[in-house]
Design a protein around this motif. Structure first.
Motif, mmCIF file in Angstrom:
data_model
loop_
_atom_site.group_PDB
_atom_site.id
_atom_site.type_symbol
_atom_site.label_atom_id
_atom_site.label_comp_id
_atom_site.label_asym_id
_atom_site.label_seq_id
_atom_site.Cartn_x
_atom_site.Cartn_y
_atom_site.Cartn_z
ATOM 1 N N GLU A 63 0.802 -1.068 0.034
ATOM 2 C CA GLU A 63 -0.228 0.115 0.004
ATOM 3 C C GLU A 63 0.961 1.141 -0.109
ATOM 4 O O GLU A 63 1.917 1.272 0.824
ATOM 5 C CB GLU A 63 -0.878 -0.076 1.341
ATOM 6 N N GLN A 64 0.733 2.167 -0.885
ATOM 7 C CA GLN A 64 1.437 3.380 -0.949
ATOM 8 C C GLN A 64 2.807 3.041 -1.158
ATOM 9 O O GLN A 64 3.743 3.801 -0.692
ATOM 10 C CB GLN A 64 1.194 4.301 0.264
ATOM 11 N N LEU A 65 3.174 2.076 -1.756
ATOM 12 C CA LEU A 65 4.629 1.697 -2.261
ATOM 13 C C LEU A 65 5.162 2.843 -3.371
ATOM 14 O O LEU A 65 4.391 2.891 -4.230
ATOM 15 C CB LEU A 65 4.830 0.221 -2.573
ATOM 16 N N ILE A 66 6.627 2.959 -2.993
ATOM 17 C CA ILE A 66 7.007 3.955 -3.880
ATOM 18 C C ILE A 66 8.414 3.528 -4.134
ATOM 19 O O ILE A 66 9.176 3.401 -3.193
ATOM 20 C CB ILE A 66 7.207 5.496 -3.488
ATOM 21 N N LEU A 67 8.881 2.972 -5.253
ATOM 22 C CA LEU A 67 10.282 2.503 -5.664
ATOM 23 C C LEU A 67 10.996 3.853 -6.349
ATOM 24 O O LEU A 67 10.467 4.528 -7.292
ATOM 25 C CB LEU A 67 10.152 1.575 -6.593
ATOM 26 N N LYS A 68 12.208 4.221 -5.853
ATOM 27 C CA LYS A 68 12.838 5.417 -6.449
ATOM 28 C C LYS A 68 14.146 5.060 -6.816
ATOM 29 O O LYS A 68 14.936 4.216 -6.090
ATOM 30 C CB LYS A 68 12.922 6.737 -5.555
ATOM 31 N N THR A 69 14.632 5.390 -7.920
ATOM 32 C CA THR A 69 16.164 5.221 -8.190
ATOM 33 C C THR A 69 16.616 6.282 -9.201
ATOM 34 O O THR A 69 15.977 6.978 -9.777
ATOM 35 C CB THR A 69 16.372 4.032 -9.171
ATOM 36 N N LYS A 70 17.861 6.723 -8.872
ATOM 37 C CA LYS A 70 18.448 7.889 -9.336
ATOM 38 C C LYS A 70 19.219 7.545 -10.582
ATOM 39 O O LYS A 70 19.353 8.355 -11.506
ATOM 40 C CB LYS A 70 19.290 8.751 -8.702
ATOM 41 N N GLY A 71 19.492 6.334 -10.955
ATOM 42 C CA GLY A 71 19.905 5.712 -12.236
ATOM 43 C C GLY A 71 18.720 5.120 -12.953
ATOM 44 O O GLY A 71 17.608 5.512 -13.162
ATOM 45 N N SER A 72 19.047 4.091 -13.696
ATOM 46 C CA SER A 72 18.038 3.375 -14.607
ATOM 47 C C SER A 72 17.665 2.049 -13.655
ATOM 48 O O SER A 72 18.274 1.323 -13.121
ATOM 49 C CB SER A 72 18.795 2.741 -15.815
#
Length: 163
Positions: A63-72
């Motif tokens: 729930e309300q999961l957010i994956l972030k990456t500054k690359g690829s």
């Protein structure tokens, strides 16, 4: 916590110059002209923009999961949540349910939700049920798309949150 046996893989970035790899890289990057006849080409990530891979055996739900990456990011598994990155590729056989926001988005698998990107590419066998906000959209022959397309009013609409 995590370990990988580096002997099991041949990596392009550690191979000797001029050496022929035993297996070509599986990643089919989002860079290049998209057509049903053109084979996708691999573009290795630069050292300051690494490629992270979520393999085919990974499923992430929340729930309300957010994956972030500054690359690829190369997604080969299944994600139910939002994804932010510089470049996000949903590989053939992979599926994302949620919002993908990236400068470049390449879809080869399935997406249900929303795509927000400066450059959005729907490859030949992709199945996309999403609303797309974009600055540039490429749809290859054979891509399945259901949804709406809207041109971004300004860059902030398609800029990923990488903080």
């Amino acid at each position: 916590m995590f370990s990988r046996d580096s002997r099991a893989e041949t990596r392009a970035d550690t191979a000797k110059p001029g050496a022929i790899p035993t297996q070509p890289p599986r990643f089919s990057g989002p860079i290049g002209v998209v057509s049903s006849a053109a084979a996708p080409s691999y573009q290795p990530a630069s050292p300051d923009r690494p490629t992270s891979i979520l393999g085919p055996d990974i499923s992430i739900y929340g729930e309300q999961l957010i994956l972030k990456t500054k690359g690829s990011l190369l997604i080969q598994g299944h994600i139910e949540g939002d994804v932010h990155g510089e470049t996000v590729t949903v590989d053939d056989g992979a599926h994302v349910k949620g919002v993908i926001t990236a400068r470049t988005i390449a879809i080869q698998g399935g997406v249900k939700g929303e795509l927000k990107g400066s450059n959005v590419i729907l490859h030949e066998h992709s199945v996309v049920e999403a609303d797309i906000i974009q600055e540039r959209l490429t749809v290859a022959d054979g891509a399945h798309f259901e949804g709406s397309v809207k041109k971004a009013k300004n860059a902030s609409e398609v800029t990923p949150d990488l903080s």
